[in-house]
Each structure stands twice: as C-alpha cells, then as structure tokens.
Design an enzyme around this catalytic site. Sequence first.
Site, PDB file in Angstrom:
ATOM      1  N   ARG A 120       0.768  -1.150   0.254  1.00  0.00           N
ATOM      2  CA  ARG A 120      -0.457   0.125  -0.066  1.00  0.00           C
ATOM      3  C   ARG A 120       1.175   1.209   0.540  1.00  0.00           C
ATOM      4  O   ARG A 120       0.714   1.937   1.232  1.00  0.00           O
ATOM      5  CB  ARG A 120      -1.091   0.021   1.240  1.00  0.00           C
ATOM      6  CG  ARG A 120      -1.932   1.280   1.334  1.00  0.00           C
ATOM      7  CD  ARG A 120      -3.185   1.162   1.998  1.00  0.00           C
ATOM      8  NE  ARG A 120      -1.681   2.119   3.478  1.00  0.00           N
ATOM      9  CZ  ARG A 120      -1.945   2.857   3.753  1.00  0.00           C
ATOM     10  NH1 ARG A 120      -3.071   3.806   3.658  1.00  0.00           N
ATOM     11  NH2 ARG A 120      -1.574   3.148   5.104  1.00  0.00           N
TER      12      ARG A 120
ATOM     13  N   HIS B 204      -2.430  10.985   0.838  1.00  0.00           N
ATOM     14  CA  HIS B 204      -2.286  10.506   1.787  1.00  0.00           C
ATOM     15  C   HIS B 204      -1.366  11.746   2.917  1.00  0.00           C
ATOM     16  O   HIS B 204      -0.153  12.066   2.413  1.00  0.00           O
ATOM     17  CB  HIS B 204      -1.023   9.475   2.164  1.00  0.00           C
ATOM     18  CG  HIS B 204      -0.656   9.022   4.200  1.00  0.00           C
ATOM     19  ND1 HIS B 204      -0.979   7.667   3.911  1.00  0.00           N
ATOM     20  CD2 HIS B 204      -0.455   9.282   4.798  1.00  0.00           C
ATOM     21  CE1 HIS B 204      -0.365   7.408   5.063  1.00  0.00           C
ATOM     22  NE2 HIS B 204      -0.046   8.114   5.376  1.00  0.00           N
TER      23      HIS B 204
ATOM     24  N   GLU C 129      -7.030   8.016   6.620  1.00  0.00           N
ATOM     25  CA  GLU C 129      -7.025   9.312   8.120  1.00  0.00           C
ATOM     26  C   GLU C 129      -7.968  10.123   8.373  1.00  0.00           C
ATOM     27  O   GLU C 129      -7.102  10.858   8.813  1.00  0.00           O
ATOM     28  CB  GLU C 129      -6.071   9.222   8.707  1.00  0.00           C
ATOM     29  CG  GLU C 129      -5.451   7.394   8.869  1.00  0.00           C
ATOM     30  CD  GLU C 129      -4.686   7.093   9.850  1.00  0.00           C
ATOM     31  OE1 GLU C 129      -4.088   6.144  10.570  1.00  0.00           O
ATOM     32  OE2 GLU C 129      -3.960   8.026  10.145  1.00  0.00           O
TER      33      GLU C 129
ATOM     34  N   ASN D 202      -6.641   1.545  10.304  1.00  0.00           N
ATOM     35  CA  ASN D 202      -5.449   1.315  10.614  1.00  0.00           C
ATOM     36  C   ASN D 202      -5.087   1.996  12.468  1.00  0.00           C
ATOM     37  O   ASN D 202      -6.189   2.675  12.949  1.00  0.00           O
ATOM     38  CB  ASN D 202      -4.818   3.013  10.277  1.00  0.00           C
ATOM     39  CG  ASN D 202      -4.087   2.315   8.739  1.00  0.00           C
ATOM     40  OD1 ASN D 202      -4.201   2.147   8.486  1.00  0.00           O
ATOM     41  ND2 ASN D 202      -4.529   4.168   8.705  1.00  0.00           N
TER      42      ASN D 202
ATOM     43  N   TYR E 234      -3.485   1.789  15.798  1.00  0.00           N
ATOM     44  CA  TYR E 234      -2.638   1.705  17.357  1.00  0.00           C
ATOM     45  C   TYR E 234      -2.698   1.530  18.810  1.00  0.00           C
ATOM     46  O   TYR E 234      -1.625   0.599  19.371  1.00  0.00           O
ATOM     47  CB  TYR E 234      -1.506   2.936  16.642  1.00  0.00           C
ATOM     48  CG  TYR E 234      -0.995   3.248  15.583  1.00  0.00           C
ATOM     49  CD1 TYR E 234       0.260   2.374  15.506  1.00  0.00           C
ATOM     50  CD2 TYR E 234      -1.595   3.467  15.019  1.00  0.00           C
ATOM     51  CE1 TYR E 234       0.594   2.530  14.039  1.00  0.00           C
ATOM     52  CE2 TYR E 234      -0.975   3.396  13.349  1.00  0.00           C
ATOM     53  CZ  TYR E 234      -0.057   3.475  12.930  1.00  0.00           C
ATOM     54  OH  TYR E 234       0.647   3.611  12.057  1.00  0.00           O
TER      55      TYR E 234
ATOM     56  N   GLU F  20      -2.388  -0.136   9.070  1.00  0.00           N
ATOM     57  CA  GLU F  20      -1.014  -0.018   9.571  1.00  0.00           C
ATOM     58  C   GLU F  20      -1.419  -0.724  10.709  1.00  0.00           C
ATOM     59  O   GLU F  20      -2.626  -1.166  11.785  1.00  0.00           O
ATOM     60  CB  GLU F  20      -1.538   1.768   9.833  1.00  0.00           C
ATOM     61  CG  GLU F  20      -0.832   2.460   8.486  1.00  0.00           C
ATOM     62  CD  GLU F  20      -0.985   3.822   8.908  1.00  0.00           C
ATOM     63  OE1 GLU F  20      -0.485   4.400   9.755  1.00  0.00           O
ATOM     64  OE2 GLU F  20      -1.097   4.356   7.808  1.00  0.00           O
TER      65      GLU F  20
END
Length: 473
Positions: free
Chosen positions: A104, A148, A193, A317, A319, A377
């Site tokens: 990606r 992005h 995002e 994504n 985290y 991600e």
Amino acid sequence: MRRRSFLAGLAAAGAAAGVRPVGAATATPSARFPDGFVWGCSTSSYQIEGAAQADGRGPSIWDTFSRTPGKVARGETGDVACDHYNRWPEDLDLMARAGMRAYRFSIAWPRVLPEGTGAVNTRGLDFYDRLVDGMLARGIAPWACLYHWDLPQALQDRGGWGSRDIAGWFADYALVVAARLGDRVRHWAMLNEPSVVSIFGHGLGGHAPGLTGRASCMAALHHQNLAQGTALKAMRAAGSNWRLGTVLSLQPTWPAAGGGPEDRKAAALWDAVWNRACLDPLLLGGYPDLLAADFAPLLRPGDLEAIRQPIDFLGVNYYSRMHQRIDPGGLVGTGFGSAPEGTRHTGMGWPVEPDGLVEQLLELRERYGNPEVYVTENGASYQDAPGRDGRVEDSERIAFIRGHLDAAARAIAQGANLKGWFVWTLLDNFEWAEGYGPRFGLVEVDRQTLERRPKASYDWYAAAVRANAAPPG
C-alpha cells in the site's frame, strides 16, 4: 501517525499511571491465518519519496508546513526523506525478499497535478508507472492510496479541505491517476485517515496546514467525506475491474482510568469525532447524533447520498485505544487521560492494547455489516539500538506486532471479516511533526548515507509472511 501534542498527552498519561514498556515476545505458537490472507506493508509518499522539487512536482502543504519555523521537530522536512523516488528498486527488493505480496503506497497529488487541477505532469505519473511495473515484476500487488496528507499547496490557497469544491477537484485527480495506472492497479483506497487530517491539521493545528478550531475541523471532515464519495462514484463508473475502498484510523475510545460519568461522556464525544464521523456516513448514511449541530450548517441536499457509496474493502489503521477525560479547553471539550493501570506503552508513550483491535474488528462485524477489512497500518516506534554486530535487535517491536497479529487471529475466529495485514512500515521515515526521531520501520535508514539495514523485526515479519502465522519472537 500522529502529532506531537497527541504523543505528549499519551506519554504523560502513561507516566501518571505508572506504566512500563512492552517486553519481549512470548514463545506461544500463533494460529494460522486463512488461506489467501494478504501480507504486505504500507508507506506514504511524503514520508519516504523525497525529490520534493524533482521532475515538475509542485509544493504540498507539508512542504510549506515543515519549512515553517517551529512546526516540525529540529526543523526537519521531507525534502529528501528516504529518497524512495530514486531508490525504489532497492525498497521493492526488500519487500520481495520478505515474501510480501502487497504494497500500500500513496500517490503524491502535487507530483501528478502541481496546481492541484489543470495540467497533468506526465513525469510525475512516469514515476508511478515505473513503481507499479516494478511491483508487478516482483510479484507484489499494488494497492494505491490516492491521498495520504500531501495536498497541493495551490489547492490549499483556494480553500483546501475547507472548500466544498475540493470534492470535484479530488474526483478529477482520482480519474487522472486511474486512467494512467488502472490497467495494472486493481486496489484503490481513496483517503488515509480523514479524521486525523481534520483533527490535527484543521482543529488542533499540529499538522499541515496548521488550522485550528472546531468549525474548521468539522468542515474538513465533511468535505473529505464528500470528496471520497464523489471519487468512489466516479471511479466506479470508469472501471469495472477495480476494487475500491478507503482507509480509516479506528481506535475504540474509553473513559480515562478512574474517570466518572463525565469522562464517559467525553469518551462518547471523542469517539463520535474520531471514529463515527467517518464510519457512519459512509456505511450507515448519517452523522452521529452527538455531532448533528456541527454538521447541520455544512450539509446540503444530496450530500449524505453522495457520501454513502458502496466499498469493496475498508482499511483499518489501528495502534491503540484512546482514553478520554473531560477537558473544557480541548477541541471538543475532551482530552487524553490515563490508560488502565499496568498498561504497557511504546517508546512514544502509546498504550499497547492488542485487545482493542479485537474490539474494533468485532464492532465492525456487529454494527457495520462486517465489511471486508484489511489492517492497513499497525506498528510501533521504540528507541532502537544496534547490537554488537551493528544490527538492530528490536524485540519490543516484534512483541508489539506479534501481539496484534494474535489479536487479529482471535477476531477472525469470532467471525471478523479480516482479509489481510499491512505492517507500518517498511522504512524508518519522516514522521510528520516529529521529524525523523520516531522509528517505525522494519528497516533502519542511515540519515547520512540513506543505507537500508534490515532489523530483526524484518526477518521476523518475513517468517510470519511465509508461515501465514505469527512465529515466536
């Protein structure tokens, strides 16, 4: 990736809770992933390409922002970054040697359309031609992300994400890129995002273009949603063989540790801004009730229909969770608080909460119809240090990724429609407002010579790819 105040808030919360860093990976065997599970990595154009003025590329908002004194740590910029623009064959070889079969990457809008609209820069598209052909020659499927964060500065000068006109600008740009690369690129993500772009770039001011205020944040959210829907519809009409989707940062939001009823309200409100303002209009057709007053002045007839377009996949994504408390001075009246006592943290102070990934994937199953999902991600920054032989033995990063892969396997076993994993990231790169300090890469990049040196995590991830399972650390 996030902005400095976000990191500082998490680190302070972690210190207040007496947390400890994550330890080494355990040796417990991991479940195998389903056949056909996609393994790859993710990067972004401004963070790795460099060549900021090469071959007709126009300036982006991140060129402007990073050259503004005080905006980026140590005054660092993405002018050179990892020089991927010139070293891409070496980087693709690293992916291929690790067995990765998907990449990606993102397209730099100002490299293709230096003014954001109008004349196409064919030399910019030539670069992505070479890159895509290089992937295919190595058996790597290209997954292109159209945005992005590196908006052409020329469009920012015309209002950027604060203008409704950007929906048409973005769709036109998407069609230009797809016309050139669409014969070889099947997977297309519209945005990366949008909540982060809106909150940190247009609400808190720590990311480009550095705007502040709740109204500016909500306008950027709505116009990104509108642009995404407009481009999805245009691309769906232009090509029948493409698989179209988008990428969202999704992080379950909890009240801060020890919080009361007011902090539960704060968590619900932050969840609405961070997660629901992007998910709900795309998949359910409307904005969260908690934000109705914010979006009412922005909505025009037909907007919600334009935003709610079918997608073939959703990139997630992930985290950590987010832990919120009431903060009258915060963007929407909330702020970051402590994670539960004993929570481990990364080198940047982010909580290590693999269970939050299970929570998020199962919520997508229950609330949003179980769309086809790819983790696009997941990774961590630690204070990497070389061993006696000079190689980075990054056991903490291995432990982080392995814990989240185990969580992904648990979610799949419970019915989550997860189809693939893209680690963040291949190379230590430019980390937005933090400059080159944080290191998320599986591969170390010498800042003087730009030499690539694989870390222990690179070999570990390669073993996971080949085993279709997370091996012991």
